[in-house]
Every structure is written in C-alpha cells, then in structure tokens.
Design a protein around this motif. Structure first.
Motif, PDB file in Angstrom:
ATOM      1  N   GLU A 171      15.894  27.145 -25.377  1.00 42.82           N
ATOM      2  CA  GLU A 171      16.243  26.033 -26.268  1.00 42.82           C
ATOM      3  C   GLU A 171      16.231  26.459 -27.738  1.00 42.82           C
ATOM      4  O   GLU A 171      15.786  25.719 -28.619  1.00 42.82           O
ATOM      5  CB  GLU A 171      15.306  24.845 -26.043  1.00 42.82           C
ATOM      6  N   MET A 172      16.730  27.670 -27.989  1.00 44.59           N
ATOM      7  CA  MET A 172      16.799  28.181 -29.365  1.00 44.59           C
ATOM      8  C   MET A 172      18.211  28.045 -29.928  1.00 44.59           C
ATOM      9  O   MET A 172      18.406  27.576 -31.029  1.00 44.59           O
ATOM     10  CB  MET A 172      16.326  29.631 -29.408  1.00 44.59           C
ATOM     11  N   PHE A 173      19.206  28.472 -29.175  1.00 39.77           N
ATOM     12  CA  PHE A 173      20.608  28.255 -29.530  1.00 39.77           C
ATOM     13  C   PHE A 173      21.457  28.536 -28.304  1.00 39.77           C
ATOM     14  O   PHE A 173      20.956  29.072 -27.304  1.00 39.77           O
ATOM     15  CB  PHE A 173      21.045  29.126 -30.718  1.00 39.77           C
ATOM     16  N   ALA A 174      22.739  28.164 -28.368  1.00 39.20           N
ATOM     17  CA  ALA A 174      23.650  28.349 -27.239  1.00 39.20           C
ATOM     18  C   ALA A 174      24.884  29.124 -27.681  1.00 39.20           C
ATOM     19  O   ALA A 174      25.063  29.414 -28.873  1.00 39.20           O
ATOM     20  CB  ALA A 174      24.056  26.994 -26.663  1.00 39.20           C
ATOM     21  N   LEU A 175      25.726  29.455 -26.722  1.00 40.82           N
ATOM     22  CA  LEU A 175      26.943  30.199 -27.033  1.00 40.82           C
ATOM     23  C   LEU A 175      27.821  29.436 -28.016  1.00 40.82           C
ATOM     24  O   LEU A 175      28.505  30.033 -28.854  1.00 40.82           O
ATOM     25  CB  LEU A 175      27.718  30.493 -25.742  1.00 40.82           C
ATOM     26  N   ALA A 176      27.797  28.103 -27.938  1.00 40.70           N
ATOM     27  CA  ALA A 176      28.586  27.296 -28.872  1.00 40.70           C
ATOM     28  C   ALA A 176      28.157  27.548 -30.312  1.00 40.70           C
ATOM     29  O   ALA A 176      28.982  27.559 -31.224  1.00 40.70           O
ATOM     30  CB  ALA A 176      28.439  25.809 -28.531  1.00 40.70           C
ATOM     31  N   ASP A 177      26.856  27.755 -30.533  1.00 41.97           N
ATOM     32  CA  ASP A 177      26.367  28.049 -31.880  1.00 41.97           C
ATOM     33  C   ASP A 177      26.878  29.400 -32.360  1.00 41.97           C
ATOM     34  O   ASP A 177      27.230  29.567 -33.531  1.00 41.97           O
ATOM     35  CB  ASP A 177      24.836  28.042 -31.899  1.00 41.97           C
ATOM     36  N   VAL A 178      26.911  30.357 -31.446  1.00 38.87           N
ATOM     37  CA  VAL A 178      27.398  31.695 -31.790  1.00 38.87           C
ATOM     38  C   VAL A 178      28.881  31.640 -32.156  1.00 38.87           C
ATOM     39  O   VAL A 178      29.307  32.138 -33.208  1.00 38.87           O
ATOM     40  CB  VAL A 178      27.176  32.667 -30.620  1.00 38.87           C
ATOM     41  N   ALA A 179      29.683  31.026 -31.272  1.00 34.63           N
ATOM     42  CA  ALA A 179      31.124  30.942 -31.511  1.00 34.63           C
ATOM     43  C   ALA A 179      31.436  30.080 -32.731  1.00 34.63           C
ATOM     44  O   ALA A 179      32.284  30.427 -33.564  1.00 34.63           O
ATOM     45  CB  ALA A 179      31.822  30.378 -30.268  1.00 34.63           C
ATOM     46  N   GLY A 180      30.738  28.946 -32.842  1.00 31.63           N
ATOM     47  CA  GLY A 180      30.969  28.075 -33.989  1.00 31.63           C
ATOM     48  C   GLY A 180      30.576  28.722 -35.293  1.00 31.63           C
ATOM     49  O   GLY A 180      31.246  28.549 -36.316  1.00 31.63           O
ATOM     50  N   GLY A 181      29.497  29.504 -35.274  1.00 33.85           N
ATOM     51  CA  GLY A 181      29.044  30.183 -36.485  1.00 33.85           C
ATOM     52  C   GLY A 181      30.034  31.207 -36.984  1.00 33.85           C
ATOM     53  O   GLY A 181      30.337  31.257 -38.186  1.00 33.85           O
ATOM     54  N   ILE A 182      30.575  32.025 -36.080  1.00 37.18           N
ATOM     55  CA  ILE A 182      31.514  33.052 -36.524  1.00 37.18           C
ATOM     56  C   ILE A 182      32.848  32.429 -36.919  1.00 37.18           C
ATOM     57  O   ILE A 182      33.509  32.894 -37.855  1.00 37.18           O
ATOM     58  CB  ILE A 182      31.706  34.141 -35.434  1.00 37.18           C
TER      59      ILE A 182
END
Length: 329
Positions: A171-182
């Motif tokens: 519950e730290m972050f998800a793939l959506a956070d990774v993709a959305g961040g870049i």
C-alpha cells in the motif's frame, strides 16, 4: 463522437457494445451505485485508465484520475451534489489489453496461490535483475535482432510491473502512480509540445537546453556536490566518472588542475611505485589514473565508455583469432 449514458440505465441493461470504443460521458454517478458500476467498467477499462469527474451542477471538470481511485474521491466529488458525471476516454487498442494481462499474471504469481519464488522476492532482492535485464536489452537492440529485442524488452518490463506489484501490496504506490508520474513529467518538460505556446519546429539542442532548465527549476535546492554525489552513488563507476567529469568541466580544483597529460604521467608513475608495496595506495592510484584518462578523453571529445567497448571488442577478436589458429580454422 461522445456517447452519453446514464449510469442507472447502464446498470439495468446488458453492457453496451461501444463501451471502451468511444468517448463516453456517464451521468448520475453516485456513491451508492459506484461499487456495481466499477465492476462493470473494469470488464472493459484497466484500473489505471484515466477518467475525468465533472461537477454535475457547475459543469467543471476535476483533474484526471485513475478509474480505481474514483470511489475514494467520491466524498470530495459529491460535496455539493448527490451525483456527478464521469468522462471516460476510449481504451487504446493494441498495447493496453496485453499490458493488463501482464499485470494480472504478475499479481497471480504474487498471490497465495502463486509461485513461492515470486512471493519471496522483495524490491531489494530484485534489483540485480533490473541491471541484468537492462544490459541484456541494450545488447539485443544493438544486435539488430528484433525477436531478441522483443523478448528482452519484455523481461525488462516485467521488472517494472513486478516492483510496482510488490509496492502496491504494501500500500505504498501502484503502477498507475509510476505511469502517471512519468507522463506528468514528460508533459511538464515538453512545453513546446504540450504547453499553451506549442512550437511546430524546434531544434534538438534547444529542446535539450529547455529540458535542463526545467529540470534545474524543479531541483533548485540541489547543489553541484549533490549532483556529483548522486552520480557516484547511482551509476556504475565508469559511467559515474564520465558524468562527474562532464558536470565539473571547467571547475577549478577538479577540471582546472586535474586532467593534464603531465598529471596523468605523474599518476601512472605513482601507481607503478605504489603497486610494488602498498596495495591500498596502489588501488587509490589506479583510480586516479582511470579518472584522469576519462577526464582527458572528455577534453578531446572522446567517450570513455565507447572507447572501452571498442577495446573489449578488439580483445574478443584477438581471442577468436588465437582460437581459430589453434583449431586450424
């Protein structure tokens, strides 16, 4: 063309065939209906699919958010109205279904019914594989072998998805956070493409200059020492040296004193003297010789990594030639 659908009607009928194929505006979305609606939407849309909530009364849109986060945002979205509207852009054909399948496969491998080896992995235990797969991907691309490149890119992508899955479980972050961040970073650092004053033509060097300017603005508190320390802590030694040399070019005390042919000669003599006795001093002297070589190469526009790759290739050819003679080829 945008399809307008009342979510209450959508739930009372079979799924509409155009769901996901066209832009859709869902009206009358409420917290009471969201659980059932989300399940139906997830049959077509990936969890990270970006959607735009719209205030039903004011007709103002909020920032786009992943579909999976809409339920958590309802208390804010419905602060003044009992329902809101939801704009769903179409699902891109091709890549997304395959990516979703990979995500689900990795989640299954990490599940209690999955693979013991995958369940035992941690972000730290997987880091060697990230490096290995990155090097193998580069080698495949350079070889020109398309099938091999596809395979190695897949192995590298697996490492990204697997890391994101493990962090999501914590519950730290998800793939959506990774993709959305870049995606956000690319948009922010390409104002000539996405900004209000987008430019149809711009030189590559100007793009690079603007990128560095924006990057500097984002990291205003970062000093030169912070940068070179991050290079030393992050990259393999030769790449780190190349970056440090480039970043400190012209800096007195680093580039202004070091890097001369005379100092390189002195460093080599110091190494030759140290290697006969003090091995710790010899190790340090060898490091200084290598650093000075990289620095001297940079001054003459030469890249140390490319030079060493060429030397490695020449060594391989010599070994092949020797073996060829020994085997009578």
């Amino acid at each position: 063309m945008i399809q307008v659908r009342d979510c209450r009607t959508l739930l009372s009928n079979d799924p509409i065939p155009e769901l996901g194929a066209f832009p859709i505006l869902l009206t009358h979305c409420s917290l009471a209906l969201w659980g059932q609606l989300f399940e139906q939407l997830r049959a077509t849309y990936p969890a990270w699919h970006l959607v735009s909530p719209i205030d039903a009364k004011q007709h103002t849109s909020y920032d786009s958010i992943p579909l999976a986060e809409v339920g958590d945002r309802f208390p804010t979205l419905l602060a003044s109205e009992p329902f809101c509207n939801l704009y769903l852009p179409p699902v891109a054909a091709g890549s997304l279904p395959a990516l979703q399948q990979l995500i689900e496969v990795v989640a299954q491998l990490r599940s209690p019914a999955g693979c013991p080896w995958d369940r035992a992995q941690t972000p730290i235990s997987l880091t060697p594989y990230i490096l290995e797969e990155a090097y193998e991907t580069v080698a495949a691309i350079r070889s020109g072998d398309i099938e091999h490149t596809i395979e190695e890119l897949g192995d590298l992508l697996l490492q990204v998805v697997l890391q994101a899955q493990i962090f999501a479980e914590a519950e730290m972050f998800a793939l959506a956070d990774v993709a959305g961040g870049i995606a956000a970073k690319l948009i922010r650092r390409h104002p000539h493409v996405f900004g209000p004053e987008a430019l149809s033509e711009i030189a590559v060097e100007e793009v690079r200059r603007r990128w560095e300017e924006i990057k500097t603005e984002e990291k205003q508190s970062e000093t030169l020492a912070d940068k070179v320390r991050s290079y030393a802590d992050t990259f393999p030694p030769l790449l780190a040296t190349s970056k440090i040399v480039k970043k400190t070019a012209g800096l007195e005390g680093v580039d202004g004193v070091l890097g001369s042919e005379q100092q390189l000669g002195d460093a080599i003599m110091a190494f030759e003297a140290a290697v006969k006795g003090d091995r710790e001093l010899a190790q340090a002297s060898l490091g200084e010789v290598l650093f000075l070589l990289v620095q001297l190469g940079h001054r003459h526009g030469l890249k140390a990594t490319a030079a060493l790759e060429g030397a490695n290739a020449a060594a391989v050819r010599r070994v092949e030639a020797i073996e060829g003679v020994a085997l009578g080829k």
